[in-house]
Design a protein around this motif. Structure first.
Motif, PDB file in Angstrom:
ATOM      1  N   ALA A  74       0.829  -1.211   0.000  1.00 29.69           N
ATOM      2  CA  ALA A  74       0.000   0.000   0.000  1.00 29.69           C
ATOM      3  C   ALA A  74       0.862   1.259   0.000  1.00 29.69           C
ATOM      4  N   ILE A  75       1.959   1.244   0.752  1.00 25.50           N
ATOM      5  CA  ILE A  75       2.891   2.380   0.737  1.00 25.50           C
ATOM      6  C   ILE A  75       3.443   2.556  -0.674  1.00 25.50           C
ATOM      7  N   ARG A  76       3.847   1.448  -1.289  1.00 28.62           N
ATOM      8  CA  ARG A  76       4.354   1.507  -2.667  1.00 28.62           C
ATOM      9  C   ARG A  76       3.323   2.140  -3.586  1.00 28.62           C
ATOM     10  N   GLN A 105       8.235   9.301   9.573  1.00 31.33           N
ATOM     11  CA  GLN A 105       8.431   8.841  10.954  1.00 31.33           C
ATOM     12  C   GLN A 105       7.274   7.956  11.395  1.00 31.33           C
ATOM     13  N   LEU A 106       6.061   8.334  11.032  1.00 33.15           N
ATOM     14  CA  LEU A 106       4.902   7.490  11.354  1.00 33.15           C
ATOM     15  C   LEU A 106       5.021   6.135  10.658  1.00 33.15           C
ATOM     16  N   SER A 107       5.534   6.130   9.449  1.00 33.24           N
ATOM     17  CA  SER A 107       5.733   4.878   8.718  1.00 33.24           C
ATOM     18  C   SER A 107       6.775   4.005   9.409  1.00 33.24           C
ATOM     19  N   LEU A 139      15.426   2.812   2.663  1.00 30.25           N
ATOM     20  CA  LEU A 139      15.319   2.206   1.336  1.00 30.25           C
ATOM     21  C   LEU A 139      14.171   2.824   0.542  1.00 30.25           C
ATOM     22  N   ILE A 140      13.045   3.091   1.193  1.00 30.42           N
ATOM     23  CA  ILE A 140      11.922   3.746   0.509  1.00 30.42           C
ATOM     24  C   ILE A 140      12.355   5.116   0.005  1.00 30.42           C
TER      25      ILE A 140
END
Length: 179
Positions: A74-76, A105-107, A139-140
């Protein structure tokens, strides 16, 4: 929002926005009192909407590994909505970079909680959850900056898929006792 996500914003003027949106300056300024605040509000809204979508997707999963995989996917999907130009603009402009940093930071915290839940229920091997979640976020960020495209030739989507596979493999189910 689509204009900003697609084209970035540092080069956009209020006139560009009104022409694209077919609205008046007064309409734009009803959102916020300045161009910078309009852009910041737009980026913040994108991340709030994305966080809601990611939470809904993740919450639907039952197992720890499925929740983590759903979260990363979902982040992707959400981050792929941001063009590289918008990402670069967002990181270069202090107020939008602050918004990005808050959500990053929340992620990190969410990935850490998902990993810790998997460690607690025996789905993942024991490791330092906050380190792994911080590494995933780095990495993201690298994916968003195009580091992996330049270094390996793989697309951003492929890089996100590889990240998910890498994390899930690293977290693998702990070996049975005596192995």
């Amino acid at each position: 929002m689509q204009l900003v996500l697609r084209d970035g914003f540092l080069h956009l003027t209020v006139e560009d926005m009104t022409a694209h949106l077919h609205c008046s300056r007064a309409t734009l300024y009803s959102i916020a009192p300045s161009r910078q605040q309009i852009v910041t509000a737009t980026i913040d809204q994108f991340f709030r909407d994305s966080a809601d979508a990611v939470t809904r997707t993740t919450r639907a999963e039952v197992t720890s590994s499925a929740r983590l995989e759903a979260y990363l996917t979902a982040i992707r999907d959400q981050m792929q909505r941001i063009s590289r130009r918008c990402y670069d603009d967002m990181r270069a402009f202090g107020p939008t970079d602050a918004v990005y940093t808050t959500y990053a930071q929340l992620s990190i915290e969410t990935v850490g909680r998902l990993i810790q839940a998997g460690v607690s229920d025996g789905s993942f091997r024991s490791l330092h959850a906050s380190f792994v979640s911080t590494a995933a976020t780095v990495l993201i960020d690298g994916i968003m900056r195009g580091v992996f495209l330049e270094a390996s030739g793989i697309s951003d989507g492929e890089a996100y898929s590889e990240l998910g596979s890498l994390l899930l493999a690293a977290l693998g189910v702990p070996p049975l006792s005596g192995d």
